[in-house]
Design a protein around this motif. Sequence first.
Motif, PDB file in Angstrom:
ATOM      1  N   SER A  29       0.774  -1.242   0.000  1.00  0.00           N
ATOM      2  CA  SER A  29       0.000   0.000   0.000  1.00  0.00           C
ATOM      3  C   SER A  29       0.807   1.294   0.000  1.00  0.00           C
ATOM      4  O   SER A  29       0.630   2.172   0.844  1.00  0.00           O
ATOM      5  CB  SER A  29      -1.001   0.016   1.158  1.00  0.00           C
ATOM      6  OG  SER A  29      -1.998   0.946   0.828  1.00  0.00           O
ATOM      7  N   SER A  78       0.195   3.297  -2.241  1.00  0.00           N
ATOM      8  CA  SER A  78      -0.787   4.276  -2.722  1.00  0.00           C
ATOM      9  C   SER A  78      -1.475   4.985  -1.558  1.00  0.00           C
ATOM     10  O   SER A  78      -1.583   6.213  -1.557  1.00  0.00           O
ATOM     11  CB  SER A  78      -1.803   3.622  -3.660  1.00  0.00           C
ATOM     12  OG  SER A  78      -2.494   2.573  -3.030  1.00  0.00           O
ATOM     13  N   GLU A  80      -8.849   7.570  -4.219  1.00  0.00           N
ATOM     14  CA  GLU A  80      -8.379   6.406  -4.983  1.00  0.00           C
ATOM     15  C   GLU A  80      -9.515   5.749  -5.771  1.00  0.00           C
ATOM     16  O   GLU A  80      -9.349   5.365  -6.918  1.00  0.00           O
ATOM     17  CB  GLU A  80      -7.718   5.385  -4.047  1.00  0.00           C
ATOM     18  CG  GLU A  80      -7.126   4.205  -4.809  1.00  0.00           C
ATOM     19  CD  GLU A  80      -5.977   3.511  -4.100  1.00  0.00           C
ATOM     20  OE1 GLU A  80      -5.405   4.082  -3.140  1.00  0.00           O
ATOM     21  OE2 GLU A  80      -5.646   2.382  -4.509  1.00  0.00           O
ATOM     22  N   ASP A 132      -6.631   0.205   3.522  1.00  0.00           N
ATOM     23  CA  ASP A 132      -5.265   0.733   3.412  1.00  0.00           C
ATOM     24  C   ASP A 132      -5.146   2.103   4.049  1.00  0.00           C
ATOM     25  O   ASP A 132      -4.213   2.385   4.806  1.00  0.00           O
ATOM     26  CB  ASP A 132      -4.846   0.815   1.942  1.00  0.00           C
ATOM     27  CG  ASP A 132      -4.911  -0.533   1.242  1.00  0.00           C
ATOM     28  OD1 ASP A 132      -5.171  -1.535   1.931  1.00  0.00           O
ATOM     29  OD2 ASP A 132      -4.702  -0.572   0.023  1.00  0.00           O
TER      30      ASP A 132
HETATM   31 MG    MG Z   1      -2.591   0.435  -3.342  1.00  0.00          MG
END
Ligand code: MG
Length: 392
Positions: free
Chosen positions: A132, A134, A164, A176
Amino acid sequence: MLTLAIIPREIINAFREHFGSQTKPELYRAPGRVNLIGEHTDYNLGFVFPIALEMACYVAAGPGGDGKLRAYSRDFDEEFSIAVDDLPAAKAAGKWSDYVLGVARELLAAGVRIEGGNLYIASDVPLGSGLSSSAALEISTAYALLGPRHMDPIDIALLGQRAESQFVGMPCGIMDQYASVFGQEWAAIQIDCRSLEHEYVPLPHDVRIIAVNSMVKHELGTSAYRERVAECQRAVAAIHEITPDVESLRDVPVALFERIQDSVSPTPRRRARHVVTENQRVIDFAAAANAHNLEVMGRLFIASHRSMQYDYEISCEEIDFLVDTAIKLPGVHGARMTGGGFGGCTVNLVAPNAVENFRRQLTKAYEERFGKTPVFYDCKPADGAGRVTDPD
Ligand code: MG
Ligand code: ADP
């Protein structure tokens, strides 16, 4: 064991050098996470069980003054800039900048004024490996753009998720971003993805959590993720027909599923079986962790992997090999894939005195079989996101 630790002071210096600025930026950090169990359950409003990692995304933020938001990623060696007045009309470009723009737009929508300024981004979360990076980027960006302004932490997690799912276009659940915000140095986080409440669960001391990066990421990932989300919705629709109380797979206990599974067509049925049994495994895993029962924890890991392998069908040859090899090695309680699937990392529960042999044997076997060297991460729980108060 690989340690790539970022030194906060270096990020401050790199910010000054990159932007040719003498001002001292504020520094923000948001961790990656490794999910111990509860895979693909978050968007089905079930349970997950991640720990936040020491590996994190750092954002150094300083004033700009020309009405522009400028962001540089050290990991891509790329910069973009946008006039803050243009933010509301910004379109996703299919690039890393989407994560930053998505967060800025969500903040605007929440009534937060974006001042513009300079952001220097650097992460030691491996990119695209299921740990993760992101969410670490989204959450560190959100803190950096907020600056001293307060926002409820759960709202920060939720706006990262919206960035996201709605702007970047990945229909992810809340795990996440939640883990990145609420991590604790001493515990795993059991999250209820419907109520958005969590409980901290300390882990036994006589086990190490080792993530192993297969160094492969099959392209199938994003399209298959969407497909799984849709298949779960199909399963819910079929179950809802005969059991109207069921609004999501979260509402389906294992016993109910066993009774009614024949009313769901074969593929959505297998997907639902994974999710339904995986939710139960999270609850059982938390109980086993509380009871310091490593044997049960390990067994649940392996059952979770088999469920992803055969029912959810999101594993791949390299990952199955890492799991199957690991669980035959001495001192390994359990192994499973972690993250979205089709590559990325496995997570392993390993006795402390067995870690070195585990690393050696697994490396050798994987190199012989695939001609690639896996990368190992020693995963200790770490604190969630915030300002780094003493970067020097
Ligand atoms: Mg991700
Ligand atoms: P994961 O979250 O498992 O690492 P994702 O595919 O969800 O994998 O997110 C990876 C993407 O996030 C990268 O391809 C990039 O677009 C973005 N990203 C993450 N960290 C950074 C960073 N430090 N700088 C720029 N972009 C980043």
